[in-house]
Design a protein around this motif. Structure first.
Motif, short mmCIF file in Angstrom:
data_model
loop_
_atom_site.label_atom_id
_atom_site.label_comp_id
_atom_site.label_asym_id
_atom_site.label_seq_id
_atom_site.Cartn_x
_atom_site.Cartn_y
_atom_site.Cartn_z
N PHE A 41 -1.03 13.94 0.00
CA PHE A 41 0.19 13.74 -0.78
C PHE A 41 0.26 14.85 -1.81
O PHE A 41 -0.77 15.37 -2.24
N PHE A 42 1.47 15.20 -2.22
CA PHE A 42 1.62 16.29 -3.19
C PHE A 42 2.17 15.83 -4.53
O PHE A 42 2.48 16.65 -5.39
N ASN A 43 2.29 14.52 -4.72
CA ASN A 43 2.65 13.99 -6.03
C ASN A 43 2.30 12.50 -6.07
O ASN A 43 2.11 11.87 -5.03
N LYS A 44 2.22 11.97 -7.26
CA LYS A 44 1.82 10.58 -7.46
C LYS A 44 2.79 9.60 -6.81
O LYS A 44 2.39 8.60 -6.22
N CYS A 45 4.08 9.88 -6.90
CA CYS A 45 5.07 8.94 -6.38
C CYS A 45 4.99 8.81 -4.87
O CYS A 45 5.18 7.71 -4.33
N SER A 46 4.72 9.89 -4.16
CA SER A 46 4.61 9.79 -2.70
C SER A 46 3.37 8.99 -2.31
O SER A 46 3.41 8.21 -1.34
N LEU A 47 2.29 9.11 -3.04
CA LEU A 47 1.09 8.29 -2.81
C LEU A 47 1.40 6.82 -3.06
O LEU A 47 1.07 5.95 -2.25
N LEU A 48 2.06 6.54 -4.18
CA LEU A 48 2.40 5.15 -4.51
C LEU A 48 3.40 4.56 -3.52
O LEU A 48 3.35 3.37 -3.21
N LEU A 49 4.30 5.39 -2.99
CA LEU A 49 5.22 4.93 -1.95
C LEU A 49 4.45 4.47 -0.71
O LEU A 49 4.73 3.42 -0.14
N HIS A 50 3.45 5.24 -0.32
CA HIS A 50 2.63 4.87 0.83
C HIS A 50 1.92 3.53 0.56
O HIS A 50 1.90 2.65 1.43
N ALA A 51 1.38 3.39 -0.63
CA ALA A 51 0.70 2.13 -0.99
C ALA A 51 1.69 0.96 -0.97
O ALA A 51 1.35 -0.14 -0.51
N ARG A 52 2.91 1.19 -1.44
CA ARG A 52 3.92 0.13 -1.46
C ARG A 52 4.31 -0.29 -0.05
O ARG A 52 4.57 -1.46 0.23
N GLU A 53 4.35 0.67 0.87
CA GLU A 53 4.66 0.34 2.26
C GLU A 53 3.61 -0.62 2.84
O GLU A 53 3.94 -1.53 3.59
N HIS A 54 2.34 -0.43 2.46
CA HIS A 54 1.30 -1.38 2.88
C HIS A 54 1.51 -2.74 2.20
O HIS A 54 1.38 -3.78 2.84
N ASP A 56 4.27 -4.06 1.21
CA ASP A 56 5.41 -4.75 1.82
C ASP A 56 5.00 -5.49 3.10
O ASP A 56 5.68 -6.43 3.52
N LYS A 57 3.91 -5.06 3.71
CA LYS A 57 3.38 -5.73 4.91
C LYS A 57 2.34 -6.79 4.55
O LYS A 57 1.67 -7.33 5.42
N GLY A 58 2.16 -7.04 3.23
CA GLY A 58 1.21 -8.04 2.78
C GLY A 58 -0.21 -7.54 2.63
O GLY A 58 -1.14 -8.32 2.50
N LEU A 59 -0.39 -6.22 2.63
CA LEU A 59 -1.72 -5.63 2.51
C LEU A 59 -1.85 -4.90 1.18
O LEU A 59 -0.88 -4.41 0.64
N VAL A 60 -3.06 -4.82 0.68
CA VAL A 60 -3.34 -4.00 -0.48
C VAL A 60 -3.96 -2.71 0.04
O VAL A 60 -4.91 -2.75 0.83
N MET A 61 -3.39 -1.58 -0.37
CA MET A 61 -3.91 -0.30 0.15
C MET A 61 -5.36 -0.13 -0.27
O MET A 61 -5.69 -0.24 -1.45
N GLN A 62 -6.18 0.14 0.69
CA GLN A 62 -7.58 0.45 0.44
C GLN A 62 -7.81 1.88 0.88
O GLN A 62 -7.46 2.25 2.00
N CYS A 63 -8.38 2.66 -0.01
CA CYS A 63 -8.60 4.06 0.32
C CYS A 63 -9.99 4.49 -0.13
O CYS A 63 -10.65 3.81 -0.92
N SER A 64 -10.42 5.61 0.40
CA SER A 64 -11.70 6.17 0.02
C SER A 64 -11.59 7.69 0.04
O SER A 64 -10.61 8.25 0.53
N HIS A 65 -12.59 8.32 -0.50
CA HIS A 65 -12.66 9.78 -0.53
C HIS A 65 -11.43 10.43 -1.16
O HIS A 65 -10.82 11.32 -0.59
#
Length: 101
Positions: A41-54, A56-65
């Motif tokens: 991602f190249f900015n905070k909002c695009s990262l948060l958008l991806h997390a929000r998409e998860h 919306d499906k009832g998941l909490v974004m889990q990430c590593s690295h």
């Protein structure tokens, strides 16, 4: 208007909101465990958008690295159809008079 649901900024055009998500202010590399792949991602909002998409499906974004890096100045250049802010219109003045001779 159009509003960024991540930061709250408002835009009058949908195209402006799209540019907001496409802007490049930093490089954020992350492995999304739900997508099972490395994402950039190249900015905070695009990262948060991806997390929000998860979310919306009832998941909490889990990430590593997670790796954050600055973006080189030449990669921060805006969209090609944007007129540069420093553009100066041609000087307006009286028309030139023909030389007498």
């Amino acid at each position: 208007g159009y509003r960024c649901l991540e930061c709250g900024d408002a835009f009058s055009l949908e195209k402006s909101l799209a540019r907001h998500y496409d802007r490049r202010s930093m490089r954020i590399e992350v492995t999304c465990n739900h997508c099972a792949r490395r994402l950039v991602f190249f900015n905070k909002c695009s990262l948060l958008l991806h997390a929000r998409e998860h979310k919306d499906k009832g998941l909490v974004m889990q990430c590593s690295h997670l790796v954050m890096k600055p973006v080189a100045l030449d990669q921060m250049v805006g969209q090609p159809d944007i007129t540069p802010l420093l553009a100066v219109p041609p000087a307006l003045g009286p028309p030139a008079l023909p030389a007498l001779g």
